[in-house]
Scaffold this motif. Structure first.
Motif, PDB file in Angstrom:
ATOM      1  N   VAL A  69       0.835  -1.197   0.000  1.00  0.00           N
ATOM      2  CA  VAL A  69       0.000   0.000   0.000  1.00  0.00           C
ATOM      3  C   VAL A  69       0.871   1.249   0.000  1.00  0.00           C
ATOM      4  O   VAL A  69       0.673   2.175  -0.796  1.00  0.00           O
ATOM      5  CB  VAL A  69      -0.958   0.008   1.204  1.00  0.00           C
ATOM      6  CG1 VAL A  69      -1.680   1.347   1.306  1.00  0.00           C
ATOM      7  CG2 VAL A  69      -1.974  -1.117   1.081  1.00  0.00           C
ATOM      8  N   TYR A  70       1.871   1.283   0.893  1.00  0.00           N
ATOM      9  CA  TYR A  70       2.794   2.412   0.936  1.00  0.00           C
ATOM     10  C   TYR A  70       3.467   2.609  -0.424  1.00  0.00           C
ATOM     11  O   TYR A  70       3.506   3.718  -0.963  1.00  0.00           O
ATOM     12  CB  TYR A  70       3.885   2.162   1.985  1.00  0.00           C
ATOM     13  CG  TYR A  70       3.522   2.479   3.410  1.00  0.00           C
ATOM     14  CD1 TYR A  70       2.340   2.022   3.979  1.00  0.00           C
ATOM     15  CD2 TYR A  70       4.382   3.209   4.218  1.00  0.00           C
ATOM     16  CE1 TYR A  70       2.021   2.289   5.306  1.00  0.00           C
ATOM     17  CE2 TYR A  70       4.072   3.482   5.548  1.00  0.00           C
ATOM     18  CZ  TYR A  70       2.895   3.014   6.077  1.00  0.00           C
ATOM     19  OH  TYR A  70       2.580   3.281   7.393  1.00  0.00           O
ATOM     20  N   LYS A  71       4.027   1.529  -0.950  1.00  0.00           N
ATOM     21  CA  LYS A  71       4.811   1.612  -2.185  1.00  0.00           C
ATOM     22  C   LYS A  71       3.972   2.087  -3.361  1.00  0.00           C
ATOM     23  O   LYS A  71       4.391   2.965  -4.127  1.00  0.00           O
ATOM     24  CB  LYS A  71       5.446   0.257  -2.516  1.00  0.00           C
ATOM     25  CG  LYS A  71       6.618  -0.116  -1.618  1.00  0.00           C
ATOM     26  CD  LYS A  71       7.024  -1.563  -1.809  1.00  0.00           C
ATOM     27  CE  LYS A  71       7.537  -1.859  -3.204  1.00  0.00           C
ATOM     28  NZ  LYS A  71       8.851  -1.229  -3.454  1.00  0.00           N
ATOM     29  N   THR A  72       2.788   1.515  -3.538  1.00  0.00           N
ATOM     30  CA  THR A  72       1.977   1.865  -4.704  1.00  0.00           C
ATOM     31  C   THR A  72       1.457   3.298  -4.606  1.00  0.00           C
ATOM     32  O   THR A  72       1.511   4.056  -5.590  1.00  0.00           O
ATOM     33  CB  THR A  72       0.813   0.880  -4.879  1.00  0.00           C
ATOM     34  OG1 THR A  72       0.078   0.774  -3.651  1.00  0.00           O
ATOM     35  CG2 THR A  72       1.313  -0.497  -5.271  1.00  0.00           C
ATOM     36  N   TYR A  73       0.974   3.686  -3.437  1.00  0.00           N
ATOM     37  CA  TYR A  73       0.450   5.048  -3.295  1.00  0.00           C
ATOM     38  C   TYR A  73       1.557   6.091  -3.457  1.00  0.00           C
ATOM     39  O   TYR A  73       1.412   7.055  -4.222  1.00  0.00           O
ATOM     40  CB  TYR A  73      -0.240   5.227  -1.946  1.00  0.00           C
ATOM     41  CG  TYR A  73      -0.677   6.658  -1.712  1.00  0.00           C
ATOM     42  CD1 TYR A  73      -1.780   7.177  -2.376  1.00  0.00           C
ATOM     43  CD2 TYR A  73       0.043   7.495  -0.860  1.00  0.00           C
ATOM     44  CE1 TYR A  73      -2.173   8.502  -2.182  1.00  0.00           C
ATOM     45  CE2 TYR A  73      -0.339   8.815  -0.669  1.00  0.00           C
ATOM     46  CZ  TYR A  73      -1.451   9.316  -1.330  1.00  0.00           C
ATOM     47  OH  TYR A  73      -1.823  10.629  -1.149  1.00  0.00           O
ATOM     48  N   LEU A  74       2.665   5.919  -2.738  1.00  0.00           N
ATOM     49  CA  LEU A  74       3.728   6.914  -2.773  1.00  0.00           C
ATOM     50  C   LEU A  74       4.411   6.975  -4.131  1.00  0.00           C
ATOM     51  O   LEU A  74       4.831   8.048  -4.579  1.00  0.00           O
ATOM     52  CB  LEU A  74       4.749   6.637  -1.669  1.00  0.00           C
ATOM     53  CG  LEU A  74       4.227   6.839  -0.238  1.00  0.00           C
ATOM     54  CD1 LEU A  74       5.276   6.420   0.776  1.00  0.00           C
ATOM     55  CD2 LEU A  74       3.808   8.292  -0.002  1.00  0.00           C
ATOM     56  N   HIS A  75       4.505   5.830  -4.824  1.00  0.00           N
ATOM     57  CA  HIS A  75       5.088   5.833  -6.164  1.00  0.00           C
ATOM     58  C   HIS A  75       4.214   6.645  -7.110  1.00  0.00           C
ATOM     59  O   HIS A  75       4.721   7.492  -7.869  1.00  0.00           O
ATOM     60  CB  HIS A  75       5.240   4.409  -6.688  1.00  0.00           C
ATOM     61  CG  HIS A  75       5.751   4.348  -8.098  1.00  0.00           C
ATOM     62  ND1 HIS A  75       7.094   4.426  -8.413  1.00  0.00           N
ATOM     63  CD2 HIS A  75       5.093   4.226  -9.289  1.00  0.00           C
ATOM     64  CE1 HIS A  75       7.244   4.363  -9.715  1.00  0.00           C
ATOM     65  NE2 HIS A  75       6.050   4.244 -10.275  1.00  0.00           N
ATOM     66  N   CYS A  76       2.906   6.395  -7.097  1.00  0.00           N
ATOM     67  CA  CYS A  76       1.994   7.146  -7.966  1.00  0.00           C
ATOM     68  C   CYS A  76       2.046   8.634  -7.631  1.00  0.00           C
ATOM     69  O   CYS A  76       2.105   9.484  -8.529  1.00  0.00           O
ATOM     70  CB  CYS A  76       0.573   6.623  -7.829  1.00  0.00           C
ATOM     71  SG  CYS A  76       0.303   4.987  -8.543  1.00  0.00           S
ATOM     72  N   ALA A  77       2.037   8.960  -6.345  1.00  0.00           N
ATOM     73  CA  ALA A  77       2.090  10.363  -5.940  1.00  0.00           C
ATOM     74  C   ALA A  77       3.370  11.028  -6.428  1.00  0.00           C
ATOM     75  O   ALA A  77       3.338  12.143  -6.974  1.00  0.00           O
ATOM     76  CB  ALA A  77       1.984  10.472  -4.422  1.00  0.00           C
ATOM     77  N   ALA A  78       4.493  10.360  -6.259  1.00  0.00           N
ATOM     78  CA  ALA A  78       5.775  10.936  -6.670  1.00  0.00           C
ATOM     79  C   ALA A  78       5.832  11.165  -8.178  1.00  0.00           C
ATOM     80  O   ALA A  78       6.271  12.221  -8.647  1.00  0.00           O
ATOM     81  CB  ALA A  78       6.916  10.027  -6.226  1.00  0.00           C
ATOM     82  N   LYS A  79       5.390  10.187  -8.958  1.00  0.00           N
ATOM     83  CA  LYS A  79       5.413  10.320 -10.412  1.00  0.00           C
ATOM     84  C   LYS A  79       4.531  11.484 -10.870  1.00  0.00           C
ATOM     85  O   LYS A  79       4.902  12.246 -11.765  1.00  0.00           O
ATOM     86  CB  LYS A  79       4.949   9.021 -11.062  1.00  0.00           C
ATOM     87  CG  LYS A  79       5.878   7.840 -10.852  1.00  0.00           C
ATOM     88  CD  LYS A  79       7.097   7.899 -11.764  1.00  0.00           C
ATOM     89  CE  LYS A  79       6.752   7.510 -13.183  1.00  0.00           C
ATOM     90  NZ  LYS A  79       7.965   7.396 -14.032  1.00  0.00           N
ATOM     91  N   LEU A  80       3.367  11.613 -10.267  1.00  0.00           N
ATOM     92  CA  LEU A  80       2.431  12.657 -10.691  1.00  0.00           C
ATOM     93  C   LEU A  80       2.860  14.030 -10.209  1.00  0.00           C
ATOM     94  O   LEU A  80       2.610  15.039 -10.879  1.00  0.00           O
ATOM     95  CB  LEU A  80       1.027  12.313 -10.196  1.00  0.00           C
ATOM     96  CG  LEU A  80       0.444  11.088 -10.890  1.00  0.00           C
ATOM     97  CD1 LEU A  80      -0.821  10.605 -10.192  1.00  0.00           C
ATOM     98  CD2 LEU A  80       0.152  11.379 -12.364  1.00  0.00           C
ATOM     99  N   ILE A  81       3.531  14.116  -9.071  1.00  0.00           N
ATOM    100  CA  ILE A  81       4.107  15.379  -8.623  1.00  0.00           C
ATOM    101  C   ILE A  81       5.146  15.861  -9.628  1.00  0.00           C
ATOM    102  O   ILE A  81       5.139  17.031 -10.052  1.00  0.00           O
ATOM    103  CB  ILE A  81       4.720  15.223  -7.222  1.00  0.00           C
ATOM    104  CG1 ILE A  81       3.609  15.146  -6.161  1.00  0.00           C
ATOM    105  CG2 ILE A  81       5.691  16.362  -6.906  1.00  0.00           C
ATOM    106  CD1 ILE A  81       4.086  14.672  -4.818  1.00  0.00           C
TER     107      ILE A  81
END
Length: 229
Positions: A69-81
């Motif tokens: 959960v941490y990895k998928t959410y934070l990865h998507c957030a980082a890419k979109l930022i």
């Protein structure tokens, strides 16, 4: 000399040392700001994206699932930022901090937030449900955004230092991301600078609800913005 003596000497020296402050035009890093009383001053928009109830997640789920959960959410957030023009400045467990600068900083930060919410609703949660149909878990998050002048200095010791972001935007964005309702919260200063297409739906209806908070006006939304291919 002992450790206590060393620490006392360093504290006295630091408290007496004058500040060297420069105006910044790019987001500073720990390597571009010295360890002494040196700082960079810049106007910026700060975004905090924070997973909701991560304590409940780690208390009730297997660590492997919580890590996913941490990895998928934070990865998507980082890419979109990054896609939206922001620079990631810190990861703090279950949340991410980003800074946006330039004339369109507020629009870029809100665009990132709407895209992150879209990814959470339409990518992360459906994928988790497909891979773990019995987990009975829905990712929820809150994003806080504010803008202000920031005073950026270093903290830590040589070889293990980071930046400290002093200013309303950093503090308020973090506090807004702690709210228990609403996916996105922005201050009135941010709202005033975003264009109409980020304020209303395609049918012309407002997608932001006003609320008073800490003596200022804030705006909350659960809206999403299509993630680019």
């Amino acid at each position: 000399m002992g450790l206590h003596t060393d620490l006392a000497a360093w504290v006295r020296k630091t408290l007496k040392e004058p500040w060297t402050i420069r105006n910044g035009s790019v987001v500073p890093t720990a390597d571009t700001v010295g360890l002494g009383n040196q700082a960079v001053r810049l106007e910026a928009c700060v975004l905090y994206a924070d997973l909701a109830d991560s304590t409940g997640l780690v208390d009730t789920k297997e660590p492997q699932f919580a890590a996913l959960v941490y990895k998928t959410y934070l990865h998507c957030a980082a890419k979109l930022i990054r896609e939206s023009g922001g620079q990631i400045t810190a990861y703090d467990g279950d949340r991410i901090m980003a800074v946006f600068i330039g004339p369109n900083q507020c629009s870029s930060a809100v665009t990132a937030a709407l895209r992150i919410n879209h990814a959470c609703v339409n990518t992360v949660n459906p994928s988790l449900k497909q891979e773990f149909p019995t987990a009975n878990y829905i990712v929820r998050h809150t994003i806080g955004i504010d803008k202000s002048m920031l005073f950026v200095a270093t903290e830590g010791v040589r070889g293990a230092k980071d930046l400290v972001w002093v200013g309303r935007a950093a503090n308020y964005a973090a506090k807004l991301s702690d709210r228990s309702s609403g996916a996105i919260w922005i201050t009135a200063d941010v709202f005033a600078e975003i264009p109409r297409n980020l304020r209303v739906t395609t049918s012309g209806q407002t997608c932001w609800a006003e609320e008073d908070w800490r003596g200022i006006r804030i705006y909350g939304s659960d809206a999403t913005l299509q993630v680019p291919d």
